[in-house]
Scaffold this active site. Structure first.
Site, PDB file in Angstrom:
ATOM      1  N   HIS A   4      -2.232  -5.718   1.818  1.00 56.29           N
ATOM      2  CA  HIS A   4      -3.171  -6.143   0.933  1.00 56.29           C
ATOM      3  C   HIS A   4      -2.637  -7.637   1.280  1.00 56.29           C
ATOM      4  CE1 HIS A   4      -6.907  -7.832  -0.358  1.00 56.29           C
ATOM      5  NE2 HIS A   4      -5.726  -8.255  -1.269  1.00 56.29           N
ATOM      6  N   GLU A  59      -8.562 -11.004  -7.243  1.00 54.20           N
ATOM      7  CA  GLU A  59      -7.273  -9.955  -7.623  1.00 54.20           C
ATOM      8  C   GLU A  59      -6.322  -9.848  -8.296  1.00 54.20           C
ATOM      9  OE1 GLU A  59      -9.031  -9.801  -2.617  1.00 54.20           O
ATOM     10  OE2 GLU A  59      -7.003 -10.138  -3.107  1.00 54.20           O
ATOM     11  N   TYR A 112     -11.486  -3.529  -4.236  1.00 57.88           N
ATOM     12  CA  TYR A 112     -12.454  -3.218  -3.238  1.00 57.88           C
ATOM     13  C   TYR A 112     -14.418  -2.748  -3.055  1.00 57.88           C
ATOM     14  CZ  TYR A 112      -7.797  -2.737  -0.962  1.00 57.88           C
ATOM     15  OH  TYR A 112      -6.373  -3.095  -0.153  1.00 57.88           O
ATOM     16  N   LYS A 139       1.018  -0.887   0.205  1.00 58.17           N
ATOM     17  CA  LYS A 139      -0.215  -0.032  -0.293  1.00 58.17           C
ATOM     18  C   LYS A 139       0.980   1.201   0.109  1.00 58.17           C
ATOM     19  CE  LYS A 139      -3.788  -2.426   2.970  1.00 58.17           C
ATOM     20  NZ  LYS A 139      -4.370  -2.269   3.788  1.00 58.17           N
ATOM     21  N   ASN A 159      -1.968   0.257   7.175  1.00 60.21           N
ATOM     22  CA  ASN A 159      -1.350  -0.919   7.724  1.00 60.21           C
ATOM     23  C   ASN A 159      -0.977  -2.450   6.090  1.00 60.21           C
ATOM     24  OD1 ASN A 159      -3.312  -1.968   5.890  1.00 60.21           O
ATOM     25  ND2 ASN A 159      -4.660  -3.307   7.414  1.00 60.21           N
TER      26      ASN A 159
HETATM   27  P1  ADP Z   1      -7.825  -7.106   5.386  1.00 59.19           P
HETATM   28  O1  ADP Z   1      -6.964  -6.030   5.000  1.00 59.19           O
HETATM   29  O2  ADP Z   1      -7.135  -7.459   7.195  1.00 59.19           O
HETATM   30  O3  ADP Z   1      -8.762  -8.648   4.807  1.00 59.19           O
HETATM   31  P2  ADP Z   1     -10.276  -5.952   6.058  1.00 59.19           P
HETATM   32  O4  ADP Z   1     -10.224  -6.813   4.646  1.00 59.19           O
HETATM   33  O5  ADP Z   1     -11.383  -6.380   6.796  1.00 59.19           O
HETATM   34  O6  ADP Z   1      -9.121  -6.203   6.493  1.00 59.19           O
HETATM   35  O7  ADP Z   1     -10.096  -4.713   4.973  1.00 59.19           O
HETATM   36  C1  ADP Z   1      -9.817  -4.210   3.893  1.00 59.19           C
HETATM   37  C2  ADP Z   1      -8.894  -2.896   4.465  1.00 59.19           C
HETATM   38  O8  ADP Z   1      -9.690  -1.542   4.826  1.00 59.19           O
HETATM   39  C3  ADP Z   1      -7.610  -3.345   5.461  1.00 59.19           C
HETATM   40  O9  ADP Z   1      -6.661  -4.138   5.235  1.00 59.19           O
HETATM   41  C4  ADP Z   1      -7.476  -1.443   5.826  1.00 59.19           C
HETATM   42  O10 ADP Z   1      -6.654  -0.455   5.342  1.00 59.19           O
HETATM   43  C5  ADP Z   1      -9.481  -1.221   5.809  1.00 59.19           C
HETATM   44  N1  ADP Z   1     -10.269  -0.895   6.976  1.00 59.19           N
HETATM   45  C6  ADP Z   1     -10.627  -2.547   7.504  1.00 59.19           C
HETATM   46  N2  ADP Z   1     -11.293  -1.861   9.035  1.00 59.19           N
HETATM   47  C7  ADP Z   1     -11.197  -0.722   8.886  1.00 59.19           C
HETATM   48  C8  ADP Z   1     -10.938   0.219   9.931  1.00 59.19           C
HETATM   49  N3  ADP Z   1     -12.458   0.139  11.266  1.00 59.19           N
HETATM   50  N4  ADP Z   1     -11.073   1.482  10.169  1.00 59.19           N
HETATM   51  C9  ADP Z   1     -10.122   2.045   9.219  1.00 59.19           C
HETATM   52  N5  ADP Z   1      -9.485   0.967   8.452  1.00 59.19           N
HETATM   53  C10 ADP Z   1     -10.137  -0.110   8.227  1.00 59.19           C
HETATM   54 MG    MG Z   2      -9.296  -8.434   2.802  1.00 56.50          MG
END
Ligand code: ADP
Ligand code: MG
Length: 141
Positions: A121, A132, A55, A15, A118
């Site tokens: 992905h 994807e 997404y 990211k 974070n």
């Molecule tokens: P992951 O990437 O761990 O699979 P998700 O698919 O649930 O997580 O979410 C996609 C992305 O959206 C996350 O990696 C993060 O960057 C963002 N995200 C998820 N939940 C939150 C939240 N509560 N607040 C802000 N950003 C979030």
């Molecule tokens: Mg995810």
């Protein structure tokens, strides 16, 4: 627990914060060290259309707008990897969604910031991986 070895592909995005923090090399090094094989890689300039498609499952969620803003804040690096049970194994290396709660030694624990920023992905199932990878690597179809 021993998993039956199944060769899989996964899509890992580095990211915008990964590029901002100059930890691209460290992330790739860690994934290679796990024994995963890099099969495709490219820099993707910010594209709203591409990310909305990628997404789509999160569209409408309360974090979506600010998340998109972050994802569009700079280029990202799309990568495709192959390995045994790589979908789960790579998510284990990546760590929990919230960097602050990610286990010590995971990529998000080491270099991530929070819930949104974070770092990476990782596909959550073999079928999402194929979906994807099709979006990010159309030319490989
Ligand atoms: P992951 O990437 O761990 O699979 P998700 O698919 O649930 O997580 O979410 C996609 C992305 O959206 C996350 O990696 C993060 O960057 C963002 N995200 C998820 N939940 C939150 C939240 N509560 N607040 C802000 N950003 C979030
Ligand atoms: Mg995810």
């Amino acid at each position: 627990m021993t998993l039956t070895a199944i060769k899989q592909k996964t899509c890992i995005l580095l990211k915008p914060d990964a590029l901002e923090k100059n930890v691209v090399g460290k992330i790739l090094d860690r994934l290679e060290s796990e024994g995963f094989k890099l099969v495709a890689i490219k820099l993707i300039p910010p594209s709203k259309q591409l990310l909305e498609q990628f997404y789509a499952e999160h569209s409408g969620k309360e974090f979506y707008e600010r998340f998109m803003e972050f994802m569009l804040s700079g280029p990202l690096i799309a990568t495709a990897w192959e390995g045994e049970n790589i979908v789960q194994r790579s998510r284990d290396v990546i760590g929990a969604t919230n960097s602050k709660e990610a286990k010590p030694g995971t990529l998000r624990n080491l270099y991530g910031t929070d819930n949104r920023k974070n770092l990476v992905h990782g596909s959550d199932s073999p079928s999402s991986a194929l979906r994807e990878l099709k979006i990010m690597f159309r030319e490989l179809d």
